[in-house]
Write a protein that holds these residues in place. Sequence first.
Motif, PDB file in Angstrom:
ATOM      1  N   ARG A  77      -5.805  -0.684   4.791  1.00 14.66           N
ATOM      2  CA  ARG A  77      -5.453  -2.099   4.950  1.00 14.66           C
ATOM      3  C   ARG A  77      -6.690  -2.977   4.877  1.00 14.66           C
ATOM      4  O   ARG A  77      -6.689  -4.034   4.242  1.00 14.66           O
ATOM      5  CB  ARG A  77      -4.751  -2.318   6.292  1.00 14.66           C
ATOM      6  CG  ARG A  77      -3.292  -2.561   6.140  1.00 14.66           C
ATOM      7  CD  ARG A  77      -2.661  -2.924   7.470  1.00 14.66           C
ATOM      8  NE  ARG A  77      -1.752  -1.844   7.814  1.00 14.66           N
ATOM      9  CZ  ARG A  77      -1.784  -1.129   8.911  1.00 14.66           C
ATOM     10  NH1 ARG A  77      -2.676  -1.361   9.840  1.00 14.66           N
ATOM     11  NH2 ARG A  77      -0.919  -0.173   9.108  1.00 14.66           N
ATOM     12  N   HIS A 116      -2.347   0.578  -4.575  1.00 11.72           N
ATOM     13  CA  HIS A 116      -2.023  -0.773  -4.135  1.00 11.72           C
ATOM     14  C   HIS A 116      -1.288  -1.531  -5.222  1.00 11.72           C
ATOM     15  O   HIS A 116      -1.428  -1.222  -6.414  1.00 11.72           O
ATOM     16  CB  HIS A 116      -3.286  -1.552  -3.747  1.00 11.72           C
ATOM     17  CG  HIS A 116      -4.160  -1.847  -4.915  1.00 11.72           C
ATOM     18  ND1 HIS A 116      -3.927  -2.876  -5.794  1.00 11.72           N
ATOM     19  CD2 HIS A 116      -5.259  -1.219  -5.380  1.00 11.72           C
ATOM     20  CE1 HIS A 116      -4.857  -2.885  -6.736  1.00 11.72           C
ATOM     21  NE2 HIS A 116      -5.673  -1.878  -6.506  1.00 11.72           N
ATOM     22  N   PRO A 129      -4.191   4.453   7.594  1.00 13.26           N
ATOM     23  CA  PRO A 129      -3.644   3.185   7.124  1.00 13.26           C
ATOM     24  C   PRO A 129      -4.517   1.969   7.481  1.00 13.26           C
ATOM     25  O   PRO A 129      -4.603   1.023   6.702  1.00 13.26           O
ATOM     26  CB  PRO A 129      -2.286   3.088   7.817  1.00 13.26           C
ATOM     27  CG  PRO A 129      -1.938   4.476   8.198  1.00 13.26           C
ATOM     28  CD  PRO A 129      -3.233   5.182   8.415  1.00 13.26           C
ATOM     29  N   LEU A 178       0.843  -1.201   0.000  1.00 15.41           N
ATOM     30  CA  LEU A 178       0.000   0.000   0.000  1.00 15.41           C
ATOM     31  C   LEU A 178       0.875   1.246   0.000  1.00 15.41           C
ATOM     32  O   LEU A 178       1.919   1.278   0.644  1.00 15.41           O
ATOM     33  CB  LEU A 178      -0.899   0.030   1.234  1.00 15.41           C
ATOM     34  CG  LEU A 178      -1.998  -1.015   1.278  1.00 15.41           C
ATOM     35  CD1 LEU A 178      -2.703  -0.969   2.621  1.00 15.41           C
ATOM     36  CD2 LEU A 178      -2.978  -0.789   0.157  1.00 15.41           C
ATOM     37  N   TRP A 205      -5.131   6.309  -1.961  1.00 17.28           N
ATOM     38  CA  TRP A 205      -4.321   5.118  -1.673  1.00 17.28           C
ATOM     39  C   TRP A 205      -4.127   4.289  -2.936  1.00 17.28           C
ATOM     40  O   TRP A 205      -5.065   4.038  -3.679  1.00 17.28           O
ATOM     41  CB  TRP A 205      -5.007   4.274  -0.601  1.00 17.28           C
ATOM     42  CG  TRP A 205      -4.875   4.860   0.750  1.00 17.28           C
ATOM     43  CD1 TRP A 205      -5.729   5.736   1.345  1.00 17.28           C
ATOM     44  CD2 TRP A 205      -3.820   4.633   1.673  1.00 17.28           C
ATOM     45  NE1 TRP A 205      -5.269   6.066   2.591  1.00 17.28           N
ATOM     46  CE2 TRP A 205      -4.093   5.389   2.825  1.00 17.28           C
ATOM     47  CE3 TRP A 205      -2.664   3.852   1.654  1.00 17.28           C
ATOM     48  CZ2 TRP A 205      -3.262   5.399   3.937  1.00 17.28           C
ATOM     49  CZ3 TRP A 205      -1.842   3.855   2.758  1.00 17.28           C
ATOM     50  CH2 TRP A 205      -2.136   4.627   3.879  1.00 17.28           C
ATOM     51  N   ALA A 230      -7.374  -5.752   2.025  1.00 21.93           N
ATOM     52  CA  ALA A 230      -7.588  -7.149   2.416  1.00 21.93           C
ATOM     53  C   ALA A 230      -8.893  -7.671   1.823  1.00 21.93           C
ATOM     54  O   ALA A 230      -8.945  -8.791   1.296  1.00 21.93           O
ATOM     55  CB  ALA A 230      -7.603  -7.273   3.935  1.00 21.93           C
TER      56      ALA A 230
END
Length: 80
Positions: free
Chosen positions: A58, A31, A54, A22, A29, A62
Amino acid sequence: MVRRKQEKKRRPAFGMPKGIVLLATPEGWRHSVLTVDGGMHCGRLTNVPATAGPAEARAAAAAMAVGLAHDFHEARVDVT
């Protein structure tokens, strides 16, 4: 004797996810999903605002990796 035409199994367009990187940018953001076979899928987390922390990024990454593994490989994965 009649033979059936053999169907070739297609390799999924997206390899099994192995890792996620990330990166926070001013636009939002980003990825990179690393795959077991050495491939990489890069992009932007569209459902996460640029001001998100963050932990939120995350969680979204995920969920994306779990969804990709399910959709392309019909496999269940755990993200740690």
